[in-house]
Write an enzyme that holds these catalytic residues in place. Sequence first.
Site, PDB file in Angstrom:
ATOM      1  N   ASN A  60       0.878  -1.181   0.000  1.00  0.00           N
ATOM      2  CA  ASN A  60       0.000   0.000   0.000  1.00  0.00           C
ATOM      3  C   ASN A  60       0.907   1.221   0.000  1.00  0.00           C
ATOM      4  OD1 ASN A  60      -1.778   2.064   0.507  1.00  0.00           O
ATOM      5  ND2 ASN A  60      -2.249   1.441   2.612  1.00  0.00           N
ATOM      6  N   TRP A  61       1.004   1.860  -1.154  1.00  0.00           N
ATOM      7  CA  TRP A  61       1.949   2.983  -1.280  1.00  0.00           C
ATOM      8  C   TRP A  61       1.403   4.264  -0.650  1.00  0.00           C
ATOM      9  CZ3 TRP A  61       4.066   2.631  -7.041  1.00  0.00           C
ATOM     10  CH2 TRP A  61       4.717   1.402  -7.198  1.00  0.00           C
ATOM     11  N   LYS A  62       0.139   4.267  -0.295  1.00  0.00           N
ATOM     12  CA  LYS A  62      -0.503   5.455   0.295  1.00  0.00           C
ATOM     13  C   LYS A  62      -0.234   6.679  -0.595  1.00  0.00           C
ATOM     14  CE  LYS A  62       0.186   3.327   4.769  1.00  0.00           C
ATOM     15  NZ  LYS A  62       0.181   3.469   6.209  1.00  0.00           N
ATOM     16  N   HIS A  97      -9.474   1.112   5.056  1.00  0.00           N
ATOM     17  CA  HIS A  97      -8.171   1.320   5.711  1.00  0.00           C
ATOM     18  C   HIS A  97      -8.354   2.289   6.882  1.00  0.00           C
ATOM     19  CE1 HIS A  97      -4.033   2.510   6.416  1.00  0.00           C
ATOM     20  NE2 HIS A  97      -3.688   1.391   5.801  1.00  0.00           N
ATOM     21  N   GLU A 137      -6.696   4.704   7.866  1.00  0.00           N
ATOM     22  CA  GLU A 137      -6.481   6.130   7.547  1.00  0.00           C
ATOM     23  C   GLU A 137      -7.712   6.728   6.875  1.00  0.00           C
ATOM     24  OE1 GLU A 137      -2.747   5.535   5.533  1.00  0.00           O
ATOM     25  OE2 GLU A 137      -1.861   4.946   7.448  1.00  0.00           O
ATOM     26  N   GLU A 140      -5.340  -5.135  10.666  1.00  0.00           N
ATOM     27  CA  GLU A 140      -4.322  -4.100  10.855  1.00  0.00           C
ATOM     28  C   GLU A 140      -4.584  -3.355  12.162  1.00  0.00           C
ATOM     29  OE1 GLU A 140      -2.430  -2.959   6.840  1.00  0.00           O
ATOM     30  OE2 GLU A 140      -4.078  -1.605   7.240  1.00  0.00           O
ATOM     31  N   GLY A 168       2.466   2.156  10.710  1.00  0.00           N
ATOM     32  CA  GLY A 168       3.394   3.271  10.534  1.00  0.00           C
ATOM     33  C   GLY A 168       4.087   3.700  11.819  1.00  0.00           C
ATOM     34  N   SER A 190       3.490  -2.261  10.302  1.00  0.00           N
ATOM     35  CA  SER A 190       4.952  -2.249  10.452  1.00  0.00           C
ATOM     36  C   SER A 190       5.604  -3.591  10.098  1.00  0.00           C
ATOM     37  CB  SER A 190       5.353  -1.802  11.855  1.00  0.00           C
ATOM     38  OG  SER A 190       4.879  -0.484  12.103  1.00  0.00           O
ATOM     39  N   GLY A 212       2.885  -1.165   4.247  1.00  0.00           N
ATOM     40  CA  GLY A 212       2.951   0.256   3.902  1.00  0.00           C
ATOM     41  C   GLY A 212       4.382   0.662   3.605  1.00  0.00           C
TER      42      GLY A 212
HETATM   43  C1  PEP Z   1      -0.768   0.038   6.089  1.00  0.00           C
HETATM   44  O1  PEP Z   1      -0.977   1.224   6.047  1.00  0.00           O
HETATM   45  O2  PEP Z   1      -1.573  -0.739   5.544  1.00  0.00           O
HETATM   46  C2  PEP Z   1       0.423  -0.435   6.793  1.00  0.00           C
HETATM   47  C3  PEP Z   1       0.419  -1.639   7.239  1.00  0.00           C
HETATM   48  O3  PEP Z   1       1.454   0.470   6.963  1.00  0.00           O
HETATM   49  P1  PEP Z   1       2.906   0.176   7.612  1.00  0.00           P
HETATM   50  O4  PEP Z   1       3.408  -1.115   7.025  1.00  0.00           O
HETATM   51  O5  PEP Z   1       3.728   1.342   7.218  1.00  0.00           O
HETATM   52  O6  PEP Z   1       2.700   0.066   9.090  1.00  0.00           O
END
Ligand code: PEP
Length: 259
Positions: free
Chosen positions: A11-13, A98, A100, A170, A176, A216, A237
């Site tokens: 997920n490049w956001k 998600h 976010e 998640e 993050g 993470s 992410g």
């Molecule tokens: C995500 O946003 O789906 C995610 C898991 O981010 P990160 O790996 O940066 O924690």
Amino acid sequence: MRARRQLVAGNWKMNTNLKSATELAAGLAEKLKQDLPGTEVAICPPAPYLAAVSAAIAGSVVKLGGQDCSFEEPGAFTGEVAPEMLLDFSCRYVILGHSERRQYHAETDAVVNKKVHMALKKGLHVILCVGEKLEEMEAGATETVLDRQMTGSLASVTPEDLAKIVVAYEPVWAIGTGKTATPAQAEKSHVFLRQWIANRYNPQIAETLRILYGGSVKAANALELLQMPNIDGALVGNASLKVDQFWPIIEAGNTVGSN
Ligand code: PEP
């Protein structure tokens, strides 16, 4: 071979630019000319880069996904992306719900549910995100939150349609932040989610449904997480933004999925 094939999805956001997105996609495509037996790989770039990324991964086995979509039919909805638009670039997946989106765009389970129905109706596969916040985890409310999110997000989804859904657990406190759920902690929630599907749908569907872990995930912890019996891949992410950081996670998925 595991019964469920792993899925490692990036997920490049709201990261990358046209040049770096194209290079990242091309770098991955170069390594993924042939299918890996144990894992499927997908990337979800920002919508404006779908065309460039789609061209860069052509001829590889990397699959494409969107990060969100509208629950409306195409029309006067400024700024929105319709499922049809994702399909135009051969997207297979769309990430929905998600944390976010839930946090910064006030997406409720009811909104997520409408998006799930629209995405499925148009032919996309859904990566449905659920997960508790830090204070909910600390209050011991993880399973209550997961139950509420699953009930709301999957309302009126038929067993046939559930086959086109991947659930991503998640924990919000792990996204993050560099804090990862321990493998045992993650596995506990995955078992809960699988049991939830078995109870609400049936045990056969629960056995085939893929449940990804996200929060993470990185090269250093991927293998121990993915080795857990109910973790069927990762939604990644930060570590999906560099080929040399994403690749070991893909390899971990392939190792686990091939055993
Ligand atoms: C995500 O946003 O789906 C995610 C898991 O981010 P990160 O790996 O940066 O924690």
